[in-house]
Motif scaffolding. Structure first.
Motif, short mmCIF file in Angstrom:
data_model
loop_
_atom_site.label_atom_id
_atom_site.label_comp_id
_atom_site.label_asym_id
_atom_site.label_seq_id
_atom_site.Cartn_x
_atom_site.Cartn_y
_atom_site.Cartn_z
N PHE A 148 0.79 -1.50 -0.18
CA PHE A 148 -0.48 0.18 0.22
C PHE A 148 1.12 1.25 -0.50
CE2 PHE A 148 -3.50 2.95 1.89
CZ PHE A 148 -4.09 3.03 1.28
N ARG B 211 3.53 -3.78 10.06
CA ARG B 211 1.95 -4.02 9.10
C ARG B 211 1.82 -3.72 7.86
NH1 ARG B 211 -3.11 -4.58 11.59
NH2 ARG B 211 -3.19 -3.36 9.89
N SER B 212 0.90 -3.47 7.33
CA SER B 212 0.83 -2.79 5.72
C SER B 212 0.72 -1.42 5.68
CB SER B 212 -0.58 -3.43 4.86
OG SER B 212 -1.56 -3.59 6.09
N ASP B 213 -0.30 -0.94 7.05
CA ASP B 213 -0.19 0.76 6.84
C ASP B 213 1.01 0.83 7.68
OD1 ASP B 213 -2.21 -1.18 8.15
OD2 ASP B 213 -3.70 -0.16 8.94
N TYR B 214 1.52 0.25 8.35
CA TYR B 214 3.02 1.74 8.34
C TYR B 214 3.30 1.91 7.39
CZ TYR B 214 2.61 0.27 14.29
OH TYR B 214 1.94 0.40 14.73
N ILE C 202 1.21 5.33 5.84
CA ILE C 202 1.68 5.92 6.76
C ILE C 202 3.58 6.65 6.28
CG2 ILE C 202 2.11 7.48 9.31
CD1 ILE C 202 -0.25 6.43 8.00
N TYR D 152 -8.03 2.65 15.48
CA TYR D 152 -7.84 1.76 14.77
C TYR D 152 -8.31 0.20 15.96
CZ TYR D 152 -4.19 -1.24 13.47
OH TYR D 152 -3.30 -2.35 12.93
N PHE E 245 -8.90 -0.31 11.13
CA PHE E 245 -8.06 0.16 9.91
C PHE E 245 -7.87 1.36 10.69
CE2 PHE E 245 -11.05 2.56 8.70
CZ PHE E 245 -12.41 2.51 8.98
N SER E 246 -6.22 1.87 9.83
CA SER E 246 -6.02 3.44 9.83
C SER E 246 -6.79 4.24 8.82
CB SER E 246 -4.38 3.48 9.44
OG SER E 246 -4.17 2.11 9.58
N PHE F 219 -7.75 6.79 6.75
CA PHE F 219 -7.46 8.17 6.35
C PHE F 219 -7.87 10.00 5.79
CE2 PHE F 219 -3.48 7.22 3.41
CZ PHE F 219 -3.34 6.46 5.22
N PRO G 223 -8.35 -5.27 6.41
CA PRO G 223 -8.15 -3.93 6.74
C PRO G 223 -7.96 -3.28 6.12
CG PRO G 223 -7.07 -5.55 8.19
CD PRO G 223 -7.46 -6.55 7.89
N VAL G 224 -7.06 -3.37 5.49
CA VAL G 224 -6.45 -2.72 3.93
C VAL G 224 -7.48 -2.46 2.61
CG1 VAL G 224 -5.56 -4.44 2.15
CG2 VAL G 224 -3.81 -2.28 2.52
N ILE G 225 -8.36 -2.65 3.29
CA ILE G 225 -9.65 -2.69 1.91
C ILE G 225 -10.15 -1.63 2.30
CG2 ILE G 225 -11.65 -2.88 0.73
CD1 ILE G 225 -9.40 -5.10 -0.50
N VAL H 207 -8.86 0.64 4.50
CA VAL H 207 -8.35 1.42 4.34
C VAL H 207 -8.25 2.46 3.14
CG1 VAL H 207 -5.92 2.77 4.44
CG2 VAL H 207 -6.62 0.98 5.73
N PHE I 294 -1.24 10.21 12.81
CA PHE I 294 -0.83 8.86 12.73
C PHE I 294 0.41 9.00 13.73
CE2 PHE I 294 -4.27 8.55 9.76
CZ PHE I 294 -4.19 6.96 9.58
N ILE J 129 0.86 5.56 16.31
CA ILE J 129 1.98 5.25 16.27
C ILE J 129 2.79 4.98 17.40
CG2 ILE J 129 3.47 3.40 15.51
CD1 ILE J 129 1.65 4.31 12.16
N LEU K 14 -0.58 2.10 18.25
CA LEU K 14 -1.57 2.21 17.70
C LEU K 14 -2.83 1.59 18.93
CD1 LEU K 14 -1.71 1.90 13.90
CD2 LEU K 14 -2.17 3.65 15.21
N THR L 107 6.18 -1.71 18.27
CA THR L 107 4.61 -1.46 19.00
C THR L 107 4.55 0.07 19.57
OG1 THR L 107 5.42 -2.56 21.06
CG2 THR L 107 4.06 -4.00 19.33
N ALA M 78 -0.33 -3.56 16.76
CA ALA M 78 -0.13 -3.76 15.90
C ALA M 78 1.50 -4.05 15.82
CB ALA M 78 -0.03 -2.91 14.59
N VAL M 79 1.73 -4.93 15.19
CA VAL M 79 2.96 -5.41 15.00
C VAL M 79 3.19 -5.25 12.86
CG1 VAL M 79 4.92 -6.90 15.25
CG2 VAL M 79 3.38 -7.21 17.18
#
Lengths: 434, 336
Positions: free
Chosen positions: A57, A188-191, A194, B36, B41-42, B44, B110-112, B114, B253, B257, B261, B328, B335-336
């Motif tokens: 992403f 993670r993909s979110d990171y 960002i 989150y 999900f993040s 945006f 989750p990415v969907i 986002v 963000f 983070i 998160l 983390t 999240a990791v």
């Protein structure tokens, strides 16, 4: 219906739209849309490589595109000899110093035993390095920016042909992508999202503020072109004879001739990138990528190095965005850092990929053209729509003026709506992945 | 005396602005982190949600101002704030019903979500620009300063002035109230506890009879309130411009983070870490150092580590450091 039939039909539809634009507005407008459509298609191919093939992403497309633009300045502009004499070597030396500081800190981290001593040593090294770097950098920067600031005030480029800048733009973008990928991939993909969002903003901030590099917000104008200038064509008797013989107006013909030249160049690049992406998709490497995307754990269990493959494709996709960025700046003939907006250069490309069909290269190309066409045409349509809606209102009423004035902002709304509708009702896009 | 002047200058240019900015970021990051933690999900669209809430508040403020209603020394926007929150709640709940719920039921990745939030961001951005336009808007009124530079000089006789703007005071007070109420809600009420349970372990929460739709609804309502308050406070303190709110996404963000998160305490800590680093690194230290150091050592240049245009770079570098060494976050996030 096979894929090729589908693609032909869609492509014909878009071609019709563009031809209609040519008939109803002007052929110049149509060609402008085609040229930026070609560039957008290449950007969409780059993002599709990352997202469609590997599920990465990347929301920093704008940054990579801008780096490509920077490359055109660094390669194609003539060098400013006075500026080089004033501080060129010093500034390069200071940048090398800065790089050494970071490399030294990394080495310290690697080779010292873990513990507080290592942390302190690293921080001390970085702080000392930073001040040494600033001490070398600042005077050089001031000296360079002082050289005739109204017209130059920067180092200039290498004075090479502008076409060389396209691959170099790809290289610059690839370098930036490597740094980001090294830190954020594997998390993670979110990171990654960002991190790429951040690098894009930083690239733009650097372009805007480092005047010695590319004149910042003062813009670099008059970039060399790979095609002749319109004025030269109009003064060329052979050209004038030929077009008047065919019954065209000389001014219009010259501008169309130039734009067609760009179209040919861009089409060539698009075809090369498309063929390569298509070969990659069908190769064992492409299958491995999709296997990783669909199930990382399984792919890892089969012995695939997921993070390394991700880094590879992330760098490749960003490089393609960089090439497209260099092409775009060449087309514009100027580098204007103030014009890079994330909604336009990052998120719009994403709409193209999703609408076209993520994972399908032909889809990305179609999406690039279609969404770019809409992006350009929604504004006049919105204004027209608003004037119809408001036609019943009294002239000079507050609401009417407001609606007409802000109609142009409807294009963001429309793009969001298109994205959401496609995601909801046809999540695989115009050309679904096979 | 000189040292005192140095401290005052430091407070005036670094500590007070950073506390106000940090509170605004913390409120924004709390919204991001709640979404989150519970919706996974993040988001945006958060920056534009803030802009939307602030926009409604501004419109009501203008209407109140035109009607002659004011809060005396306090900005009228505080009176309009509840309406802004209501408007923002309406927008988010409608968005959830129309857009997000579909993907929640499908259990989409989750990415969907986002990417979906990216579409929502476009739409919200379009609405805000359509309604209020892309330009700067002023809506602050009332007393400008709690302590103005002149009054402070008279009171203390120091060379360095200390000014505390009303907006900064209001920001801090509001942020403290909001955070106290939020934590009381999350830790003491039944709904708050069910929200935390849902965030910790979705399946277990469902098994114990927690209604997920209710949890999600409350989350959006809280997020709307937090986003509107953060947006209005930022607008009062600096100014309202839709594009700036979009750009706030990065520091917000980063704050979420850095703190971890999904962890509310972390979001607050992260907000202040980011704000203080941004302000200290982009501040020109010349004045403070001239006071603090003996005359022979007084600096010549501005002693500014980075120009203010690079404030995004600061939040970004902090983000990278945290991602590299402690993915983390400072307070263990999810999240990791």
């Amino acid at each position: 219906m096979t894929d090729s039939v589908k693609f032909t039909l869609y492509a014909a539809g878009i071609a019709l739209l563009i031809i209609a634009t040519g008939m109803m507005q002007s052929w110049n407008t149509a060609l402008i849309i085609v040229n930026m459509g070609l560039v957008s298609a290449i950007m969409a191919l780059g993002v599709n490589l990352q997202w469609g093939f590997a599920g990465l992403f990347n929301v920093g497309v704008m940054g990579f595109v801008a780096l490509g633009g920077l490359a055109t300045v660094l390669i194609a502009m003539p060098p400013v000899t006075d500026a080089w004499a004033a501080g060129g070597l010093r500034i390069i030396l200071s940048l090398v110093l800065g790089a050494f500081t970071i490399a030294g800190a990394i080495l310290l981290y690697r080779y010292l035993p873990k513990g507080r001593a290592r942390t302190l040593a690293m921080i001390a090294f970085l702080i000392v390095g930073f001040f040494v770097y600033r001490a070398a950098f600042d005077p050089a920067k001031i000296a360079i920016e002082g050289v005739n600031p109204a017209s130059t005030g920067y180092l200039g480029g290498l004075g090479l042909p502008v076409l060389v800048a396209w691959p170099v733009g790809g290289l610059l973008a690839a370098g930036a992508a490597w740094i980001i990928g090294k830190t954020a991939l594997g998390l993670r993909s979110d990171y990654l999202a960002i991190a790429t969002l951040g690098i894009a903003e930083i690239v733009i901030a650097v372009l805007k503020n480092e005047d010695w590099l590319a004149r910042g917000v003062k813009n670099v104008i008059g970039l060399p072109r790979p095609v002749p200038f319109e004025v030269d064509l109009q003064n060329d008797p052979a050209f004038v004879d030929r077009v008047t013989g065919m019954g065209f107006d000389v001014v219009t013909a010259s501008s169309i001739y130039v734009k067609l030249g760009y179209s040919l160049l861009f089409t060539a690049v698009l075809i090369i990138v498309l063929v390569m992406a298509q070969l990659a998709l069908k190769s064992p490497w492409g299958r491995m990528m999709r296997a990783i995307r669909d199930n990382e754990t399984a792919a890892e269990a089969m012995g695939k190095d997921v993070t390394a493959r991700h880094l590879q494709i992330f760098v490749l996709g960003s490089a393609i965005c960089g090439i497209a960025g260099a092409m775009m700046t060449t087309l514009d003939g100027q580098l204007t850092p103030g014009s890079y907006q994330p909604l336009r250069f990052t998120f719009l490309i994403w709409v193209m990929v999703i609408v076209g069909g993520s994972g399908n290269n032909f889809g990305a190309v179609l999406g690039g053209f279609l969404i770019w066409f809409l992006w350009v045409q929604v504004e006049p349509i919105g204004i027209w729509l608003m004037s119809v809606v408001t036609s019943g209102m009294a002239d000079g009423s507050w609401l009417k003026e407001h609606l007409l004035e802000n109609a142009a902002h409807m294009r963001l709304f429309t793009m969001g709506l298109i994205l959401l509708l496609v995601l909801r009702f046809s999540p695989r896009g115009l050309m679904p992945e096979k | 005396m000189d040292l005192l002047n140095a401290v005052i200058a430091l407070a005036n240019f670094v500590i007070i602005p950073a506390i106000a900015y940090g509170s605004q970021l913390a409120l924004g990051a709390l919204g991001v982190t709640l979404i989150y933690g519970i919706l996974r999900f993040s988001n945006f669209a958060h920056g534009d949600t803030m802009a939307f809430g602030a926009m409604i508040t501004i419109l009501i403020t203008w209407w109140l101002q035109a009607a002659g209603v004011t809060l005396g020394p306090l900005p009228t926007a505080l009176l309009a704030l509840p309406f802004g929150i209501l408007g923002c709640i309406a927008l988010l709940v409608i968005t959830d019903r129309a857009v997000y719920r579909f993907y929640r039921v499908q259990k989409a990745k989750p990415v969907i979500l986002v990417i979906v939030s990216m579409g929502v961001m476009f739409i919200m951005n379009g609405i805000v620009r359509f309604v209020i336009g892309p330009d700067d808007q002023r809506f602050a009124d009332g007393e400008r300063f709690i302590i103005s530079a002149g009054t402070f000089r008279e009171m203390t006789g120091l060379a360095e002035p200390l000014a505390i703007r009303t907006s900064q005071g209001i920001t801090l007070v509001t942020a403290i109230i909001v955070v106290v109420v939020l934590f009381w809600f999350l830790n003491r009420t039944r709904t708050g506890k069910s929200m935390r349970a849902y965030s910790d372990n979705e399946d277990l929460a469902l098994l114990s009879g927690i209604n997920p739709e209710r949890v999600v609804l409350y989350t959006w309502m809280i997020v709307a309130a937090l986003a509107t308050i953060a947006g209005v406070l930022y607008g009062l303190d600096k100014s309202f411009k839709p594009f700036t709110y979009f750009q706030l996404l990065l520091p917000i963000f980063a704050a979420a983070i850095v703190g971890g998160l999904g962890n509310p305490v972390g979001a607050i800590a992260g907000g202040f870490v980011i704000a203080f680093s941004e302000v200290t690194i982009t501040y020109a230290w010349k004045k403070v150092l001239t006071y603090a150091l003996p005359e022979s050592m007084a600096p010549e240049g501005l002693v500014q580590l980075l120009s203010t245009d690079y404030k995004f770079a600061v939040s970004f570098v902090i983000l990278l450091i945290v991602l590299l060494f402690k993915p983390t976050g400072l307070f263990k996030g999810k999240a990791v």
